[in-house]
Enzyme design. Sequence first.
Site, short mmCIF file in Angstrom:
data_model
loop_
_atom_site.label_atom_id
_atom_site.label_comp_id
_atom_site.label_asym_id
_atom_site.label_seq_id
_atom_site.Cartn_x
_atom_site.Cartn_y
_atom_site.Cartn_z
N LEU A 38 0.81 -1.21 0.00
CA LEU A 38 0.00 0.00 0.00
C LEU A 38 0.85 1.26 0.00
O LEU A 38 2.02 1.24 0.39
CB LEU A 38 -0.91 0.01 1.23
CG LEU A 38 -2.02 -1.04 1.31
CD1 LEU A 38 -2.65 -1.01 2.70
CD2 LEU A 38 -3.07 -0.80 0.23
N GLY A 40 2.40 4.33 1.50
CA GLY A 40 2.75 4.60 2.89
C GLY A 40 3.26 3.39 3.65
O GLY A 40 3.52 3.48 4.85
N SER A 44 9.39 2.84 -0.79
CA SER A 44 10.49 3.70 -1.23
C SER A 44 11.58 3.77 -0.18
O SER A 44 12.78 3.81 -0.50
CB SER A 44 9.97 5.11 -1.55
OG SER A 44 9.08 5.10 -2.64
N ARG A 84 -3.10 1.20 -15.50
CA ARG A 84 -2.33 0.55 -14.44
C ARG A 84 -1.68 -0.73 -14.93
O ARG A 84 -0.53 -1.04 -14.59
CB ARG A 84 -3.23 0.27 -13.23
CG ARG A 84 -3.61 1.53 -12.48
CD ARG A 84 -4.42 1.23 -11.23
NE ARG A 84 -4.57 2.42 -10.42
CZ ARG A 84 -5.15 2.44 -9.22
NH1 ARG A 84 -5.62 1.31 -8.71
NH2 ARG A 84 -5.25 3.56 -8.54
N SER A 111 1.71 -1.56 -7.29
CA SER A 111 1.37 -2.74 -8.12
C SER A 111 0.29 -3.57 -7.44
O SER A 111 0.55 -4.68 -6.99
CB SER A 111 2.62 -3.58 -8.42
OG SER A 111 3.47 -3.74 -7.31
#
Length: 208
Positions: A38, A40, A44, A84, A111
Amino acid sequence: MSTVGNSTNIFWQESPIGKTERQKLLNQKGCVVWITGLSGSGKSTLACSLSRELNNRGKLSYILDGDNLRHGLNKDLGFKAEDRVENIRRVGEVAKLFADAGLICIASLISPYRKDRDACREMIQNSSFIEVFMNMSLQLCEARDPKGLYKLARAGKIKGFTGIDDPYESPLNCEIELKEKEGECPSPVAMAEEVISYLEDKGFLQNE
């Protein structure tokens, strides 16, 4: 109308230097670390920490960040279902090239759809595709909300937002699953070390 796959009269040009030779030069094995979860959930953050730790070990990696790619390669795509799908397909193709070049490619994208991730797995040699599932609860991700996107989605200002009004399909057979602990996301270094341990065990950090 999409023209993907409709080219004719084209022929595959073999490279004079193969993957084996490139891996020998780099003393590592090319692979794709596909980080999914998800918004958050720390994708990254993990990608950056992992890349830094690999660099410290003298290993060459490259991050394909979902947001960054929408500034260039995928800037023509929106967030409709078909867009997407194409977004993930393109990233999968690029990741495949990086792995073939002998790099450790770190793909960091929500994804959300299982079939799209599985398509990338099939595109890349299965043993070279490492799916990392950031299994953080919606409650935790929404509390973190580093980009303020959940707030906008709850206010109805973003439609089709994963986890709110569009589904996220969790992996069924991921190689690595990272879970929250006592309502907190594990530290970036701890998560990176878990991935590196897997890469070491599977022989990706040396070429033998």
